[in-house]
Design a protein around this motif. Structure first.
Motif, PDB file in Angstrom:
ATOM      1  N   ALA A 105       8.619  -3.340  -4.443  1.00 26.71           N
ATOM      2  CA  ALA A 105       7.573  -3.312  -5.471  1.00 26.71           C
ATOM      3  C   ALA A 105       7.158  -1.882  -5.796  1.00 26.71           C
ATOM      4  CB  ALA A 105       6.371  -4.131  -5.022  1.00 26.71           C
ATOM      5  N   GLU A 106       6.974  -1.067  -4.755  1.00 29.95           N
ATOM      6  CA  GLU A 106       6.539   0.315  -4.985  1.00 29.95           C
ATOM      7  C   GLU A 106       7.598   1.109  -5.742  1.00 29.95           C
ATOM      8  OE1 GLU A 106       3.558   1.370  -4.618  1.00 29.95           O
ATOM      9  OE2 GLU A 106       2.792  -0.295  -3.434  1.00 29.95           O
ATOM     10  N   LEU A 107       8.851   0.998  -5.326  1.00 31.86           N
ATOM     11  CA  LEU A 107       9.919   1.750  -5.996  1.00 31.86           C
ATOM     12  C   LEU A 107      10.152   1.250  -7.412  1.00 31.86           C
ATOM     13  CD1 LEU A 107      12.333   2.131  -2.970  1.00 31.86           C
ATOM     14  CD2 LEU A 107      10.881   3.905  -3.987  1.00 31.86           C
ATOM     15  N   SER A 108       9.886  -0.038  -7.657  1.00 33.65           N
ATOM     16  CA  SER A 108      10.051  -0.563  -9.013  1.00 33.65           C
ATOM     17  C   SER A 108       9.053   0.075  -9.966  1.00 33.65           C
ATOM     18  CB  SER A 108       9.920  -2.085  -9.031  1.00 33.65           C
ATOM     19  OG  SER A 108       8.589  -2.473  -8.815  1.00 33.65           O
ATOM     20  N   MET A 157       0.836  -1.191   0.000  1.00 36.05           N
ATOM     21  CA  MET A 157       0.000   0.000   0.000  1.00 36.05           C
ATOM     22  C   MET A 157       0.875   1.246   0.000  1.00 36.05           C
ATOM     23  SD  MET A 157      -2.544   1.321   2.903  1.00 36.05           S
ATOM     24  CE  MET A 157      -1.834   2.879   3.325  1.00 36.05           C
ATOM     25  N   ALA A 158       0.647   2.125  -0.934  1.00 33.12           N
ATOM     26  CA  ALA A 158       1.446   3.341  -1.034  1.00 33.12           C
ATOM     27  C   ALA A 158       0.628   4.553  -0.588  1.00 33.12           C
ATOM     28  CB  ALA A 158       1.919   3.538  -2.460  1.00 33.12           C
ATOM     29  N   ASN A 159       1.337   5.541  -0.147  1.00 34.29           N
ATOM     30  CA  ASN A 159       0.773   6.821   0.222  1.00 34.29           C
ATOM     31  C   ASN A 159       0.177   7.484  -1.028  1.00 34.29           C
ATOM     32  OD1 ASN A 159       0.586   9.576   1.033  1.00 34.29           O
ATOM     33  ND2 ASN A 159       2.213   9.235   2.516  1.00 34.29           N
ATOM     34  N   ALA A 160      -0.871   8.285  -0.876  1.00 34.32           N
ATOM     35  CA  ALA A 160      -1.490   8.972  -2.019  1.00 34.32           C
ATOM     36  C   ALA A 160      -0.485   9.884  -2.721  1.00 34.32           C
ATOM     37  CB  ALA A 160      -2.706   9.775  -1.556  1.00 34.32           C
ATOM     38  N   ARG A 161       0.408  10.506  -1.959  1.00 36.86           N
ATOM     39  CA  ARG A 161       1.425  11.371  -2.582  1.00 36.86           C
ATOM     40  C   ARG A 161       2.358  10.545  -3.459  1.00 36.86           C
ATOM     41  NH1 ARG A 161       1.710  12.775   2.591  1.00 36.86           N
ATOM     42  NH2 ARG A 161       3.836  12.041   2.760  1.00 36.86           N
ATOM     43  N   PHE A 162       2.630   9.322  -3.046  1.00 35.64           N
ATOM     44  CA  PHE A 162       3.479   8.453  -3.847  1.00 35.64           C
ATOM     45  C   PHE A 162       2.766   8.086  -5.145  1.00 35.64           C
ATOM     46  CE2 PHE A 162       5.434   4.452  -5.162  1.00 35.64           C
ATOM     47  CZ  PHE A 162       6.765   4.840  -5.173  1.00 35.64           C
ATOM     48  N   LEU A 219      11.355   8.529  -0.787  1.00 38.04           N
ATOM     49  CA  LEU A 219      10.950   7.696   0.347  1.00 38.04           C
ATOM     50  C   LEU A 219       9.969   8.434   1.249  1.00 38.04           C
ATOM     51  CD1 LEU A 219      14.277   5.906   1.299  1.00 38.04           C
ATOM     52  CD2 LEU A 219      12.306   4.959   0.083  1.00 38.04           C
ATOM     53  N   HIS A 220      10.160   9.727   1.390  1.00 37.41           N
ATOM     54  CA  HIS A 220       9.232  10.524   2.187  1.00 37.41           C
ATOM     55  C   HIS A 220       7.836  10.465   1.574  1.00 37.41           C
ATOM     56  CE1 HIS A 220       7.504  14.096   4.162  1.00 37.41           C
ATOM     57  NE2 HIS A 220       8.282  13.713   5.164  1.00 37.41           N
ATOM     58  N   GLU A 221       7.749  10.569   0.264  1.00 36.63           N
ATOM     59  CA  GLU A 221       6.449  10.469  -0.415  1.00 36.63           C
ATOM     60  C   GLU A 221       5.816   9.092  -0.185  1.00 36.63           C
ATOM     61  OE1 GLU A 221       5.008  13.303  -2.450  1.00 36.63           O
ATOM     62  OE2 GLU A 221       6.360  13.874  -0.824  1.00 36.63           O
ATOM     63  N   LEU A 222       6.658   8.074  -0.119  1.00 37.08           N
ATOM     64  CA  LEU A 222       6.172   6.706   0.059  1.00 37.08           C
ATOM     65  C   LEU A 222       5.660   6.455   1.477  1.00 37.08           C
ATOM     66  CD1 LEU A 222       5.793   3.837  -1.078  1.00 37.08           C
ATOM     67  CD2 LEU A 222       8.193   3.389  -0.493  1.00 37.08           C
ATOM     68  N   TYR A 223       6.363   6.962   2.483  1.00 35.84           N
ATOM     69  CA  TYR A 223       6.095   6.569   3.867  1.00 35.84           C
ATOM     70  C   TYR A 223       5.468   7.631   4.772  1.00 35.84           C
ATOM     71  CZ  TYR A 223       9.002   2.379   3.257  1.00 35.84           C
ATOM     72  OH  TYR A 223       9.521   1.183   2.862  1.00 35.84           O
ATOM     73  N   ALA A 224       5.794   8.882   4.601  1.00 33.59           N
ATOM     74  CA  ALA A 224       5.402   9.903   5.582  1.00 33.59           C
ATOM     75  C   ALA A 224       3.893  10.016   5.700  1.00 33.59           C
ATOM     76  CB  ALA A 224       6.004  11.252   5.217  1.00 33.59           C
ATOM     77  N   GLY A 225       3.430  10.061   6.926  1.00 32.12           N
ATOM     78  CA  GLY A 225       2.017  10.220   7.205  1.00 32.12           C
ATOM     79  C   GLY A 225       1.255   8.919   7.345  1.00 32.12           C
ATOM     80  N   LEU A 226       1.909   7.800   7.059  1.00 35.94           N
ATOM     81  CA  LEU A 226       1.258   6.503   7.227  1.00 35.94           C
ATOM     82  C   LEU A 226       1.279   6.109   8.701  1.00 35.94           C
ATOM     83  CD1 LEU A 226       2.805   4.447   4.265  1.00 35.94           C
ATOM     84  CD2 LEU A 226       0.621   5.659   4.324  1.00 35.94           C
ATOM     85  N   THR A 227       0.388   5.230   9.075  1.00 34.05           N
ATOM     86  CA  THR A 227       0.456   4.673  10.423  1.00 34.05           C
ATOM     87  C   THR A 227       1.621   3.685  10.459  1.00 34.05           C
ATOM     88  OG1 THR A 227      -0.958   2.773   9.944  1.00 34.05           O
ATOM     89  CG2 THR A 227      -2.062   4.818  10.667  1.00 34.05           C
ATOM     90  N   ASN A 251      22.063  -0.075  -3.059  1.00 35.89           N
ATOM     91  CA  ASN A 251      22.377  -0.545  -1.705  1.00 35.89           C
ATOM     92  C   ASN A 251      22.038   0.524  -0.675  1.00 35.89           C
ATOM     93  OD1 ASN A 251      23.283  -3.029  -2.587  1.00 35.89           O
ATOM     94  ND2 ASN A 251      25.433  -2.419  -2.619  1.00 35.89           N
ATOM     95  N   GLY A 252      22.363   1.764  -0.985  1.00 39.50           N
ATOM     96  CA  GLY A 252      22.055   2.862  -0.079  1.00 39.50           C
ATOM     97  C   GLY A 252      20.565   3.049   0.106  1.00 39.50           C
ATOM     98  N   LEU A 253      19.820   2.950  -0.990  1.00 38.90           N
ATOM     99  CA  LEU A 253      18.366   3.067  -0.917  1.00 38.90           C
ATOM    100  C   LEU A 253      17.797   1.941  -0.057  1.00 38.90           C
ATOM    101  CD1 LEU A 253      15.858   4.592  -1.868  1.00 38.90           C
ATOM    102  CD2 LEU A 253      15.863   3.155  -3.927  1.00 38.90           C
ATOM    103  N   ARG A 254      18.300   0.748  -0.243  1.00 42.38           N
ATOM    104  CA  ARG A 254      17.870  -0.405   0.553  1.00 42.38           C
ATOM    105  C   ARG A 254      18.177  -0.170   2.038  1.00 42.38           C
ATOM    106  NH1 ARG A 254      18.801  -3.698  -3.034  1.00 42.38           N
ATOM    107  NH2 ARG A 254      21.042  -3.839  -2.852  1.00 42.38           N
ATOM    108  N   ALA A 255      19.334   0.409   2.344  1.00 40.88           N
ATOM    109  CA  ALA A 255      19.708   0.686   3.731  1.00 40.88           C
ATOM    110  C   ALA A 255      18.775   1.730   4.350  1.00 40.88           C
ATOM    111  CB  ALA A 255      21.159   1.152   3.811  1.00 40.88           C
ATOM    112  N   MET A 256      18.367   2.731   3.563  1.00 36.41           N
ATOM    113  CA  MET A 256      17.426   3.731   4.079  1.00 36.41           C
ATOM    114  C   MET A 256      16.073   3.090   4.367  1.00 36.41           C
ATOM    115  SD  MET A 256      18.232   7.226   1.954  1.00 36.41           S
ATOM    116  CE  MET A 256      18.588   6.551   0.326  1.00 36.41           C
ATOM    117  N   VAL A 257      15.614   2.237   3.474  1.00 36.15           N
ATOM    118  CA  VAL A 257      14.336   1.539   3.677  1.00 36.15           C
ATOM    119  C   VAL A 257      14.417   0.673   4.933  1.00 36.15           C
ATOM    120  CG1 VAL A 257      12.814  -0.261   2.737  1.00 36.15           C
ATOM    121  CG2 VAL A 257      13.605   1.616   1.266  1.00 36.15           C
TER     122      VAL A 257
END
Length: 136
Positions: free
Chosen positions: A102-105, A1-6, A83-91, A119-125
Protein backbone atom coordinates in the motif's frame (compact mmCIF):
# COMPACT_ATOMS: atom_id res chain seq x y z
CA UNK A 1 2.10 3.41 9.07
CA UNK A 2 4.93 5.06 7.18
CA UNK A 3 8.04 6.79 8.40
CA UNK A 4 7.94 10.63 8.30
CA UNK A 5 10.79 10.59 5.76
CA UNK A 6 8.67 8.37 3.54
CA UNK A 7 5.81 10.88 3.79
CA UNK A 8 8.24 13.53 2.52
CA UNK A 9 9.10 11.23 -0.38
CA UNK A 10 5.39 10.81 -1.19
CA UNK A 11 5.07 14.61 -1.24
CA UNK A 12 8.07 14.87 -3.57
CA UNK A 13 6.58 12.29 -5.93
CA UNK A 14 3.29 14.20 -5.99
CA UNK A 15 5.22 17.35 -6.91
CA UNK A 16 7.11 15.67 -9.77
CA UNK A 17 5.04 15.87 -12.94
CA UNK A 18 5.78 12.60 -14.70
CA UNK A 19 7.24 9.18 -14.16
CA UNK A 20 10.50 10.09 -15.94
CA UNK A 21 11.18 12.72 -13.26
CA UNK A 22 10.24 10.26 -10.52
CA UNK A 23 12.47 7.58 -12.03
CA UNK A 24 15.40 10.02 -12.08
CA UNK A 25 14.66 10.95 -8.47
CA UNK A 26 14.79 7.29 -7.41
CA UNK A 27 18.13 6.89 -9.22
CA UNK A 28 19.46 10.04 -7.53
CA UNK A 29 18.36 8.65 -4.16
CA UNK A 30 20.34 5.50 -4.91
CA UNK A 31 23.43 7.50 -5.82
CA UNK A 32 23.17 9.41 -2.52
CA UNK A 33 22.55 6.28 -0.43
CA UNK A 34 25.58 5.37 1.71
CA UNK A 35 27.78 2.68 0.20
CA UNK A 36 27.72 -0.72 1.85
CA UNK A 37 30.98 -2.29 2.94
CA UNK A 38 32.12 -4.77 0.28
CA UNK A 39 32.77 -7.37 3.01
CA UNK A 40 29.01 -7.54 3.61
CA UNK A 41 28.27 -8.57 0.03
CA UNK A 42 28.18 -12.29 0.69
CA UNK A 43 25.77 -15.13 -0.06
CA UNK A 44 24.02 -14.76 3.31
CA UNK A 45 23.08 -11.14 2.61
CA UNK A 46 22.21 -11.58 -1.06
CA UNK A 47 18.52 -11.22 -1.91
CA UNK A 48 17.32 -13.92 -4.26
CA UNK A 49 14.59 -13.17 -6.76
CA UNK A 50 16.08 -9.94 -8.06
CA UNK A 51 17.10 -9.47 -11.68
CA UNK A 52 20.24 -7.67 -10.54
CA UNK A 53 22.67 -8.30 -7.71
CA UNK A 54 21.16 -7.11 -4.40
CA UNK A 55 22.40 -7.34 -0.83
CA UNK A 56 20.43 -6.27 2.24
CA UNK A 57 21.82 -6.28 5.79
CA UNK A 58 18.99 -5.49 8.20
CA UNK A 59 19.76 -4.92 11.86
CA UNK A 60 17.78 -4.23 15.00
CA UNK A 61 19.51 -2.28 17.72
CA UNK A 62 17.72 -1.26 20.90
CA UNK A 63 14.43 -2.19 19.23
CA UNK A 64 15.03 0.13 16.27
CA UNK A 65 15.23 -1.18 12.74
CA UNK A 66 18.01 -0.15 10.35
CA UNK A 67 19.54 -1.66 7.25
CA UNK A 68 22.29 -1.31 4.73
CA UNK A 69 21.88 -2.31 1.14
CA UNK A 70 23.55 -2.31 -2.23
CA UNK A 71 22.87 -3.25 -5.82
CA UNK A 72 24.78 -3.29 -9.07
CA UNK A 73 21.82 -1.61 -10.84
CA UNK A 74 21.18 2.12 -10.36
CA UNK A 75 17.40 1.88 -10.23
CA UNK A 76 17.54 -0.98 -7.72
CA UNK A 77 19.99 0.97 -5.57
CA UNK A 78 17.36 3.71 -5.63
CA UNK A 79 14.65 1.24 -4.61
CA UNK A 80 16.82 0.23 -1.66
CA UNK A 81 16.96 3.92 -0.70
CA UNK A 82 13.16 4.14 -1.01
CA UNK A 83 12.78 1.15 1.32
CA UNK A 84 15.20 2.79 3.72
CA UNK A 85 12.95 5.87 3.82
CA UNK A 86 9.99 3.59 4.51
CA UNK A 87 11.49 1.44 7.28
CA UNK A 88 14.67 2.84 8.85
CA UNK A 89 14.30 4.15 12.36
CA UNK A 90 10.99 2.43 13.07
CA UNK A 91 10.57 0.08 15.98
CA UNK A 92 10.31 -3.62 15.19
CA UNK A 93 6.59 -3.49 15.92
CA UNK A 94 6.14 -0.55 13.55
CA UNK A 95 8.08 -2.35 10.80
CA UNK A 96 5.75 -5.30 11.18
CA UNK A 97 2.77 -2.93 10.87
CA UNK A 98 3.87 -1.37 7.59
CA UNK A 99 1.78 -2.39 4.59
CA UNK A 100 4.61 -2.09 2.07
CA UNK A 101 2.40 -2.80 -0.94
CA UNK A 102 0.00 0.00 0.00
CA UNK A 103 2.76 2.45 0.92
CA UNK A 104 4.81 1.83 -2.23
CA UNK A 105 1.68 2.08 -4.37
CA UNK A 106 1.41 5.69 -3.19
CA UNK A 107 4.57 6.30 -5.22
CA UNK A 108 3.16 4.55 -8.29
CA UNK A 109 6.07 2.13 -8.35
CA UNK A 110 3.95 -0.95 -8.99
CA UNK A 111 2.67 0.58 -12.25
CA UNK A 112 6.09 1.51 -13.60
CA UNK A 113 8.45 -1.30 -12.66
CA UNK A 114 9.05 -4.37 -14.77
CA UNK A 115 7.82 -7.70 -13.41
CA UNK A 116 11.41 -8.65 -12.53
CA UNK A 117 12.01 -5.39 -10.64
CA UNK A 118 8.68 -5.78 -8.83
CA UNK A 119 9.65 -9.32 -7.80
CA UNK A 120 13.00 -8.05 -6.56
CA UNK A 121 11.37 -5.27 -4.58
CA UNK A 122 8.98 -7.80 -3.04
CA UNK A 123 11.96 -10.02 -2.11
CA UNK A 124 13.69 -7.09 -0.39
CA UNK A 125 10.53 -6.29 1.58
CA UNK A 126 10.26 -9.96 2.60
CA UNK A 127 13.85 -9.91 3.91
CA UNK A 128 13.06 -6.80 5.97
CA UNK A 129 9.81 -8.27 7.31
CA UNK A 130 11.52 -11.58 8.20
CA UNK A 131 14.18 -9.72 10.17
CA UNK A 132 11.55 -7.75 12.08
CA UNK A 133 9.55 -10.92 12.79
CA UNK A 134 12.65 -12.69 14.18
CA UNK A 135 13.48 -9.67 16.36
CA UNK A 136 9.96 -9.38 17.78
Amino acid sequence: MANARFEDLVDTFEFLDDWEDRYRHVIDMGKAFPAMDEALKVAATKVEGCASQVWIVPTVEDGTFQFQGASDAMIVQGLIAVLHELYAGLTVGEVRGVDAVAELSRLGLNEHLSAQRSNGLRAMVERIEETAARAA
